[in-house]
Enzyme design. Sequence first.
Site, PDB file in Angstrom:
ATOM      1  N   PRO A  95       0.825  -1.211   0.000  1.00  0.00           N
ATOM      2  CA  PRO A  95       0.000   0.000   0.000  1.00  0.00           C
ATOM      3  C   PRO A  95       0.860   1.263   0.000  1.00  0.00           C
ATOM      4  O   PRO A  95       1.892   1.324   0.669  1.00  0.00           O
ATOM      5  CB  PRO A  95      -0.789  -0.118   1.314  1.00  0.00           C
ATOM      6  CG  PRO A  95       0.107  -0.932   2.204  1.00  0.00           C
ATOM      7  CD  PRO A  95       0.809  -1.903   1.292  1.00  0.00           C
ATOM      8  N   CYS A 132       2.705  28.984 -17.229  1.00  0.00           N
ATOM      9  CA  CYS A 132       2.373  29.498 -18.557  1.00  0.00           C
ATOM     10  C   CYS A 132       1.932  28.317 -19.427  1.00  0.00           C
ATOM     11  O   CYS A 132       2.645  27.857 -20.319  1.00  0.00           O
ATOM     12  CB  CYS A 132       3.586  30.211 -19.151  1.00  0.00           C
ATOM     13  SG  CYS A 132       3.208  31.121 -20.647  1.00  0.00           S
TER      14      CYS A 132
END
Length: 441
Positions: free
Chosen positions: A295, A365
């Site tokens: 996990p 951007c």
Amino acid sequence: MNERETLKINSKGHLEIGGADSVELANRFGTPLYVFDEAHIRNMMRVYKNTLETEYGGNGQVLYASKAFSCMAIYAIAKQENIGIDVVSGGELYTALKAGFDASNIYFHGNNKLSDELELAVENEVGCIVVDSYREADILNLIAEKHNLTQSVLIRINPGIEAHTHAFVQTARTDSKFGFSVSDGAAEEMVKYILGKPNLRLKGFHCHIGSQIFEKQSFVLAAEKVMDFMADIKKKHSYNAETLNIGGGFGIWYNSEDPELKYNDYAEYLKALISAIRNKAKVHSLKEPYLVIEPGRSIVGEAGITLYTVGAIKEIRGVKKYVAVDGGMFDNPRYALYQSKYTVLLANRANEKCVEKVSVAGKCCESGDLIAVDVALPKAESGDIMAVLSTGAYNYSMASNYNRNLIPAAVLVKDGKAEYIIKHQSYDDIIRNDVVPGYLK
């Protein structure tokens, strides 16, 4: 937010994590900021470990899957909780070793491990390496011979189970880049190949069917298919596999579309797996294998949040409203990659009614630099502290310096107190490895 009370709203109307006021954390450490609740991390590790001990007689091991979030502090916690780890790169392995983690409790994964990564693993006597190609088996055998040792390995196999999850995180389909398919005989051929390597010791098999899975039956079917394969290999080649590593992939809560799982729900996943393995072992007259689980997301995912400061707000009338924050796809690329959905709130006004739907934009951007789309919020204002929940897994680990933005710091919170576990980057860190050739000066 769930019964584990990692998060709550305090008397000031602020979001708390691990007993610490998130607004105070933002003011103290700055934003963007990753915040982790230590108690939740430890509790999840204990759920898996205790279930293996009580339901399977301790005949197995929990490995924390490093790829979810790797740093020295998380390995220190895993060491204290007496669980193992898996790593998928030389960088993760090096970090764990530097943290003082016992190499014998490390499993090393990857579909294209580099020679120097394998060298690092063998020379440090890593406990087990999961082999995923013929080339890797050849290189590893030579390295082990050079070091005069026999390296324990598992073979990653592909049982052909398709879990109900995003296509990019399904890893056990027939056409996956991972593992050897059972259905076409590739896995059996690899068994014969590894058994012929004098410096490799085949301990068993590894399987991982994907991530963010909620259906118990997916794990059960995978375990049953691997047990059937183990029985077939025993019959054909007189090889008794000792270890079954069934991987991870247990889902977590991100938003209202996901179930809110309790600690006991994760124990039930493991109990279902154990029951299937025991039944198949009985049917095939096999010894119950040493069971390994990996996990990662379920241990750290809900333990983490990311804090941002709201900046520009732009409304396109009748179309969309953008609320921009000081982070973006450089600290959380999961929306850009997977269109992953998150729960978002204003940490400094956490009990206020939501009155509008907005899209949360980053500062990169890039038109695709979004963290969340069409999420409900109170009317946001510049300077608000925004919290994005369940960001503990695959956020820092996938972060980048895109646009030469700085990767945020991370802090660990325990009993209301916070400390750095990863410090802020600086602009000097950004240019540290830049070199200007002499002819350009």
